[in-house]
Design a protein around this motif. Structure first.
Motif, short mmCIF file in Angstrom:
data_model
loop_
_atom_site.label_atom_id
_atom_site.label_comp_id
_atom_site.label_asym_id
_atom_site.label_seq_id
_atom_site.Cartn_x
_atom_site.Cartn_y
_atom_site.Cartn_z
N ASN A 188 0.86 -1.19 0.00
CA ASN A 188 0.00 0.00 0.00
C ASN A 188 0.90 1.24 0.00
O ASN A 188 1.02 1.94 1.01
CB ASN A 188 -0.93 0.00 1.22
N PRO A 189 1.55 1.52 -1.13
CA PRO A 189 2.52 2.62 -1.18
C PRO A 189 1.86 3.98 -0.98
O PRO A 189 0.70 4.19 -1.34
CB PRO A 189 3.12 2.50 -2.58
N ILE A 190 2.63 4.91 -0.39
CA ILE A 190 2.11 6.24 -0.10
C ILE A 190 2.91 7.34 -0.79
O ILE A 190 2.81 8.51 -0.45
CB ILE A 190 2.07 6.49 1.43
N SER A 191 3.72 6.95 -1.78
CA SER A 191 4.49 7.92 -2.56
C SER A 191 4.55 7.45 -4.00
O SER A 191 4.29 6.27 -4.30
CB SER A 191 5.92 8.05 -2.01
N VAL A 192 4.88 8.35 -4.90
CA VAL A 192 5.02 7.99 -6.32
C VAL A 192 6.12 6.94 -6.48
O VAL A 192 5.96 5.95 -7.21
CB VAL A 192 5.34 9.23 -7.17
N TYR A 193 7.24 7.15 -5.79
CA TYR A 193 8.33 6.18 -5.85
C TYR A 193 7.86 4.79 -5.42
O TYR A 193 8.07 3.79 -6.12
CB TYR A 193 9.49 6.65 -4.98
N GLY A 194 7.21 4.70 -4.26
CA GLY A 194 6.73 3.42 -3.76
C GLY A 194 5.72 2.78 -4.69
O GLY A 194 5.76 1.57 -4.93
#
Length: 291
Positions: A119-125
């Motif tokens: 559940n990424p919270i950044s564009v990178y993630g």
């Protein structure tokens, strides 16, 4: 055995290139050596090199810049990874891919297992999570994904080298103390990647050094060890601050410790070390290189 490493200018590929294994050739390629946006071109290159396996150590890793460059980030961390997966499927070879703790949201208070929902919270993630999905789509039986965190080395730009420079130049530092993870020496990660490429290691695994730390803890240890080894000649105050006191374009996970339990079965001969011990060994090498 011919192992192709993508991302030759990065710190991980540089560490892999240092490793020596009998009857194994390590071939490092950079952006001018291979076109990761063309599946046919990748396939032809891998055939020309008689590659037996690929280690993908390349990525767009500028976490904050990624927030304003999402297209470029997804191009390198997702589309290129999908292309590489399809090319490896075409020529029937193994792919080892390095991913990140940033695929998790950091809301847990327990180490993340390989089976936990991303559940990424950044564009990178998010771009790295998408890259993982494409590997599992195109190369499910011939791939190994290794998630890691807080990587540093004597090569390239990283937190350790930046801290040493700042500690030499600035009167004091303020470092975030409420983001928790595990520092990881790229030299140890390099051995894991090479082992996975040379063996029938498949699926998703987590690799970091042992122990946990905040960025503040990490910085304090860097200063203490750098003073001890003569890399720094003075102590400066290091202040612990909260994430709210140092806003950044990208949101970071507050807690991103990775559960490494699958390593015992898949990498039985790998000795895990505490992050502070690995840091000490890395600083010894750095001192030699600077002398």
């Amino acid at each position: 055995m011919n192992i192709v490493v993508i991302g030759k200018s990065g710190q991980l590929a540089s560490e892999i290139a240092k490793l020596s294994v009998d009857d194994t050739n390590i071939i490092c390629l950079g952006r001018l050596d291979i076109d990761l946006l063309n599946v046919d071109s990748i396939s032809e290159k891998l055939i020309d090199l008689a590659a037996n396996a690929v280690i993908n150590a390349s990525a767009y890793t500028a976490v904050d810049l990624a927030e304003t460059e999402p297209e470029q980030t997804y191009l390198l961390n997702s589309e290129a990874v999908g292309n590489l997966s399809m090319a490896c499927a075409n020529v029937k070879i193994k792919l080892v891919h390095v991913s990140t703790d940033f695929v998790f949201d950091g809301k847990s208070n327990l180490p993340y297992s390989v089976n936990d929902t991303v559940n990424p919270i950044s564009v990178y993630g998010a771009s790295k999570a998408e890259g993982e999905k494409l590997i599992q789509k195109y190369l499910p039986e011939q791939s190994c994904i290794i998630r890691t965190s807080w990587v540093y080395s004597t090569f390239g730009n990283n937190f350790v080298k930046t801290m040493i420079r700042f500690m030499a130049e600035k009167p004091e530092l303020s470092i975030i103390s409420d983001q928790i993870g595990t520092p990881t020496f790229a030299g140890g990660l390099a051995k894991i990647c090479l082992h996975a490429a040379m063996n029938n290691t498949r699926g998703i695994h987590h690799y970091t050094d042992n122990g946990v730390a905040s960025w503040y803890d990490f910085a304090v240890a860097i200063q203490e060890l750098a003073i001890e080894k003569g890399l720094l000649d003075k102590v400066i105050p290091i202040k612990a601050i909260g994430t709210k006191d140092y806003p950044t374009p990208a949101t970071r996970p507050n807690y991103s410790v990775l559960d490494k339990s699958t390593l015992k079965e898949q990498f039985p001969n790998i000795e895990l070390m505490h992050w502070r011990k690995q840091l000490s060994k890395m600083l010894d090498v750095l001192k030699l290189e600077l002398s």
